[in-house]
Design an enzyme around this catalytic site. Structure first.
Site, PDB file in Angstrom:
ATOM      1  N   ARG A 103     -10.983  -0.338  14.681  1.00 16.32           N
ATOM      2  CA  ARG A 103     -10.899   0.559  13.566  1.00 16.32           C
ATOM      3  C   ARG A 103     -11.822  -0.008  12.576  1.00 16.32           C
ATOM      4  O   ARG A 103     -13.000   0.791  12.265  1.00 16.32           O
ATOM      5  CB  ARG A 103      -9.390   0.447  12.991  1.00 16.32           C
ATOM      6  CG  ARG A 103      -9.062   1.294  11.671  1.00 16.32           C
ATOM      7  CD  ARG A 103      -7.517   1.334  11.573  1.00 16.32           C
ATOM      8  NE  ARG A 103      -7.293   0.148  10.823  1.00 16.32           N
ATOM      9  CZ  ARG A 103      -5.819  -0.076  10.604  1.00 16.32           C
ATOM     10  NH1 ARG A 103      -5.019   0.744  10.796  1.00 16.32           N
ATOM     11  NH2 ARG A 103      -5.218  -1.525  10.079  1.00 16.32           N
TER      12      ARG A 103
ATOM     13  N   LYS B 159       0.843  -1.449  -0.011  1.00 17.28           N
ATOM     14  CA  LYS B 159      -0.019   0.028   0.029  1.00 17.28           C
ATOM     15  C   LYS B 159       0.886   1.435   0.011  1.00 17.28           C
ATOM     16  O   LYS B 159       2.141   1.292   0.060  1.00 17.28           O
ATOM     17  CB  LYS B 159      -0.904   0.087   1.177  1.00 17.28           C
ATOM     18  CG  LYS B 159      -0.229  -0.013   2.552  1.00 17.28           C
ATOM     19  CD  LYS B 159      -1.137  -0.450   3.807  1.00 17.28           C
ATOM     20  CE  LYS B 159      -0.400  -0.359   5.046  1.00 17.28           C
ATOM     21  NZ  LYS B 159      -1.251  -0.887   6.142  1.00 17.28           N
TER      22      LYS B 159
ATOM     23  N   ARG C 205       0.987 -11.229   6.781  1.00 21.18           N
ATOM     24  CA  ARG C 205       0.826  -9.846   6.112  1.00 21.18           C
ATOM     25  C   ARG C 205       1.881  -9.016   6.303  1.00 21.18           C
ATOM     26  O   ARG C 205       1.955  -8.261   7.262  1.00 21.18           O
ATOM     27  CB  ARG C 205      -0.330  -8.999   6.227  1.00 21.18           C
ATOM     28  CG  ARG C 205      -1.941  -9.852   6.040  1.00 21.18           C
ATOM     29  CD  ARG C 205      -2.994  -8.743   6.401  1.00 21.18           C
ATOM     30  NE  ARG C 205      -2.951  -8.185   7.527  1.00 21.18           N
ATOM     31  CZ  ARG C 205      -3.443  -8.682   8.762  1.00 21.18           C
ATOM     32  NH1 ARG C 205      -4.068  -9.863   8.539  1.00 21.18           N
ATOM     33  NH2 ARG C 205      -3.437  -7.842   9.809  1.00 21.18           N
TER      34      ARG C 205
ATOM     35  N   HIS D  72      -6.378  -7.820  13.018  1.00 18.87           N
ATOM     36  CA  HIS D  72      -5.109  -6.990  12.857  1.00 18.87           C
ATOM     37  C   HIS D  72      -4.716  -6.712  14.275  1.00 18.87           C
ATOM     38  O   HIS D  72      -5.565  -6.372  15.115  1.00 18.87           O
ATOM     39  CB  HIS D  72      -5.363  -5.663  12.034  1.00 18.87           C
ATOM     40  CG  HIS D  72      -4.328  -4.943  11.760  1.00 18.87           C
ATOM     41  ND1 HIS D  72      -3.075  -5.330  11.026  1.00 18.87           N
ATOM     42  CD2 HIS D  72      -4.013  -3.383  12.035  1.00 18.87           C
ATOM     43  CE1 HIS D  72      -2.127  -4.530  11.166  1.00 18.87           C
ATOM     44  NE2 HIS D  72      -2.600  -3.406  11.547  1.00 18.87           N
TER      45      HIS D  72
ATOM     46  N   CYS E   9      13.235  24.244   3.030  1.00 20.70           N
ATOM     47  CA  CYS E   9      12.418  25.021   2.197  1.00 20.70           C
ATOM     48  C   CYS E   9      11.632  24.133   1.370  1.00 20.70           C
ATOM     49  O   CYS E   9      11.731  22.922   1.698  1.00 20.70           O
ATOM     50  CB  CYS E   9      13.249  26.004   1.104  1.00 20.70           C
ATOM     51  SG  CYS E   9      14.347  26.958   1.833  1.00 20.70           S
ATOM     52  N   MET E  10      10.742  24.374   0.450  1.00 23.98           N
ATOM     53  CA  MET E  10       9.672  23.481  -0.291  1.00 23.98           C
ATOM     54  C   MET E  10      10.739  22.407  -1.110  1.00 23.98           C
ATOM     55  O   MET E  10      10.540  21.490  -1.019  1.00 23.98           O
ATOM     56  CB  MET E  10       8.750  24.161  -0.881  1.00 23.98           C
ATOM     57  CG  MET E  10       7.714  23.428  -1.681  1.00 23.98           C
ATOM     58  SD  MET E  10       6.513  24.411  -2.809  1.00 23.98           S
ATOM     59  CE  MET E  10       5.707  25.296  -1.849  1.00 23.98           C
ATOM     60  N   ASP E  11      11.866  23.111  -1.897  1.00 19.27           N
ATOM     61  CA  ASP E  11      12.446  22.242  -2.846  1.00 19.27           C
ATOM     62  C   ASP E  11      14.036  22.211  -2.363  1.00 19.27           C
ATOM     63  O   ASP E  11      14.536  21.611  -3.028  1.00 19.27           O
ATOM     64  CB  ASP E  11      12.371  23.052  -4.174  1.00 19.27           C
ATOM     65  CG  ASP E  11      10.931  23.412  -4.291  1.00 19.27           C
ATOM     66  OD1 ASP E  11       9.827  22.773  -4.113  1.00 19.27           O
ATOM     67  OD2 ASP E  11      10.739  24.771  -4.499  1.00 19.27           O
TER      68      ASP E  11
ATOM     69  N   TYR F 172      14.858  31.009   5.396  1.00 18.41           N
ATOM     70  CA  TYR F 172      13.441  31.635   5.773  1.00 18.41           C
ATOM     71  C   TYR F 172      13.550  31.800   6.961  1.00 18.41           C
ATOM     72  O   TYR F 172      13.947  31.105   8.052  1.00 18.41           O
ATOM     73  CB  TYR F 172      12.225  31.007   5.506  1.00 18.41           C
ATOM     74  CG  TYR F 172      12.055  30.739   3.937  1.00 18.41           C
ATOM     75  CD1 TYR F 172      11.714  32.051   3.219  1.00 18.41           C
ATOM     76  CD2 TYR F 172      11.837  29.639   3.156  1.00 18.41           C
ATOM     77  CE1 TYR F 172      11.495  32.053   1.687  1.00 18.41           C
ATOM     78  CE2 TYR F 172      11.690  29.600   1.952  1.00 18.41           C
ATOM     79  CZ  TYR F 172      11.396  30.855   1.298  1.00 18.41           C
ATOM     80  OH  TYR F 172      11.103  30.597  -0.301  1.00 18.41           O
TER      81      TYR F 172
HETATM   82  C1  LIG Z   1      -0.360  -1.938   6.838  1.00 14.30           C
HETATM   83  C2  LIG Z   1      -0.905  -3.312   7.091  1.00 14.30           C
HETATM   84  C3  LIG Z   1      -0.443  -4.181   7.273  1.00 14.30           C
HETATM   85  C4  LIG Z   1       1.403  -4.453   6.981  1.00 14.30           C
HETATM   86  O1  LIG Z   1       1.897  -3.597   8.118  1.00 14.30           O
HETATM   87  P1  LIG Z   1       3.310  -3.762   8.398  1.00 14.30           P
HETATM   88  O2  LIG Z   1       3.598  -3.322   9.723  1.00 14.30           O
HETATM   89  O3  LIG Z   1       3.957  -2.916   7.547  1.00 14.30           O
HETATM   90  O4  LIG Z   1       3.974  -5.089   8.171  1.00 14.30           O
HETATM   91  C5  LIG Z   1      -0.810  -5.500   7.472  1.00 14.30           C
HETATM   92  N1  LIG Z   1      -2.227  -5.590   7.992  1.00 14.30           N
HETATM   93  C6  LIG Z   1      -2.997  -4.431   7.647  1.00 14.30           C
HETATM   94  C7  LIG Z   1      -4.350  -4.496   7.993  1.00 14.30           C
HETATM   95  C8  LIG Z   1      -2.351  -3.271   7.379  1.00 14.30           C
HETATM   96  O5  LIG Z   1      -3.216  -2.162   7.288  1.00 14.30           O
END
Ligand SMILES: *Cc1c(COP(=O)(O)O)cnc(C)c1O
Length: 371
Positions: free
Chosen positions: A129, A34, A211, A158, A296-298, A250
């Site tokens: 969540r 992601k 995951r 999770h 700065c920005m850049d 700045y």
């Molecule tokens: C982002 C996410 C993960 C991965 O998390 P890591 O700590 O980067 O391994 C796994 N499960 C869910 C639901 C997530 O949102």
């Protein structure tokens, strides 16, 4: 891209990390890519994960999933976050698995044409969540989904506290997940609960998949053998002597105490190199140089200990300044540092000593690679 600030991704290390994690767990591996592959380029990272043995890819939204599909990657693909039921037709057409987050969501989903859809059921075991809160609601959801010819191929939860191996919450969540999942009398092909931290620190035999996101990039809250994957570099584009008593940047927040050497680098908060980096250090040719004056920005300015020419490479994250150190000094977590880095930065993929970009800022050897 030609920008003198770039993220370098060590493809070999990424591949080794995926293989190591898969071998250590002996479970199916869901590569979480992601947020544009944690800032490292979703498509390139996805391809490496798949060729390294990932059994499924996971993203957070339908847009992220479509970015993967539109690149021609046809691996198993799961959206971990919320998908508006009105878009489920796209998911069916593109063979994208979605997360069923509640009984209400299931009811809304079934008002759409979603025959053939694949879902994983999300169980909320304490994160509060998204997810079903009770076995009873899950049972109702399952009955409805069966009637709608939706394929329930997975179930997951999770953990909230996997970064703390001593925390009792993980055990409690696991027990609840087991109890709920077994009460459903449904065979799931995919059962998963561990993110990176839990994967390397928490043993359980109930799930058959993990995951992992951050661990693929070599970082977890625990000490591991995983290899760092991502580094960040820029180059000095301007350097000068500044007499004592002048200010930099700045707001004139920094005043030179003596004659100082001030270098400018082309990276700023619009690249994700946020203003909080002021006062932190970068690594330049054997010494550490402080960011002086506001970012700065850049662009940003560094006080060098000795003269370095224009074109000198500056390490912001890498062998000398680890991602974890940067996160600690910014009082945040590695996830935030990585995902803040913007798409404006060039990405260079390094594989067996060759580099993917025709413009490889740091090195002479250039070879076009298909990543
Ligand atoms: C982002 C996410 C993960 C991965 O998390 P890591 O700590 O980067 O391994 C796994 N499960 C869910 C639901 C997530 O949102």
């Amino acid at each position: 891209m030609y920008r003198n600030s770039w993220i370098e991704i060590d493809v070999d290390a990424l591949r080794d990390n995926v293989k190591t994690l898969k071998a250590q767990t002996q479970k199916k591996f869901i590569a979480v890519i992601k947020a544009n592959g944690y800032g490292n380029g979703d498509v390139a990272i996805a391809k490496v994960c798949v060729e390294s043995g990932a059994d499924m890819l996971a993203v957070s939204s339908l847009d992220e999933a479509l970015s993967i599909r539109h690149a021609g990657i046809d691996a198993e693909l799961l959206i971990l976050g919320y998908v508006d039921p009105m878009h489920l037709g796209v998911c069916v057409n593109e063979n994208i698995t979605v997360t069923a987050v509640s009984l209400d969501w299931v009811k809304m989903a079934l008002q759409q044409e979603c025959s053939g859809l694949k879902v994983h059921l999300k169980v909320d075991t304490g994160m509060n969540r998204i997810g079903f809160k009770s076995a009873q609601e899950l049972k109702q959801g399952i009955e409805l989904l069966k009637k709608g010819h939706v394929q329930m191929s997975g179930i997951f939860t999770h953990f909230a506290c996997s970064d703390d191996a001593e925390h009792l919450m993980t055990d409690c969540q696991m027990e609840l997940f087991k109890r709920i999942a077994t009460s459903l009398n449904h065979e799931f092909e995919w059962i998963h609960c561990s993110n990176s931290d839990a994967t390397v620190s928490y043993q359980e035999s109930f799930s058959n998949a993990v995951r992992c996101g951050l661990a693929m990039f070599g970082t977890t809250s625990y000490k591991t053998e995983l290899k760092p994957v991502m580094s960040l570099y820029t180059k000095i584009i301007h350097v000068k002597k500044v007499p004592a008593g002048q200010t930099v940047g700045y707001g004139a927040t920094y005043t030179t105490k003596e004659d100082e050497i001030i270098a400018t680098v082309p990276i700023g908060y619009a690249d994700g190199w946020i203003r909080k980096h002021q006062g932190r250090k970068a690594y330049v040719n054997g010494h550490e140089a402080e960011f002086v004056g506001r970012i700065c920005m850049d662009q940003a300015m560094l006080r060098l200990k000795h003269w370095e020419d224009v074109g000198t490479v500056v390490e912001l994250i890498g062998d000398h300044i680890s991602l974890c150190r940067v996160a600690q000094e910014l009082e945040t977590i590695p996830y935030e540092v990585m995902t803040l880095l913007s798409d404006r930065l060039t990405k260079v993929y390094k594989r067996s000593g060759s580099y993917s970009d025709a413009f490889t800022p740091r090195f002479e050897k250039v070879e076009e690679l298909d990543v």
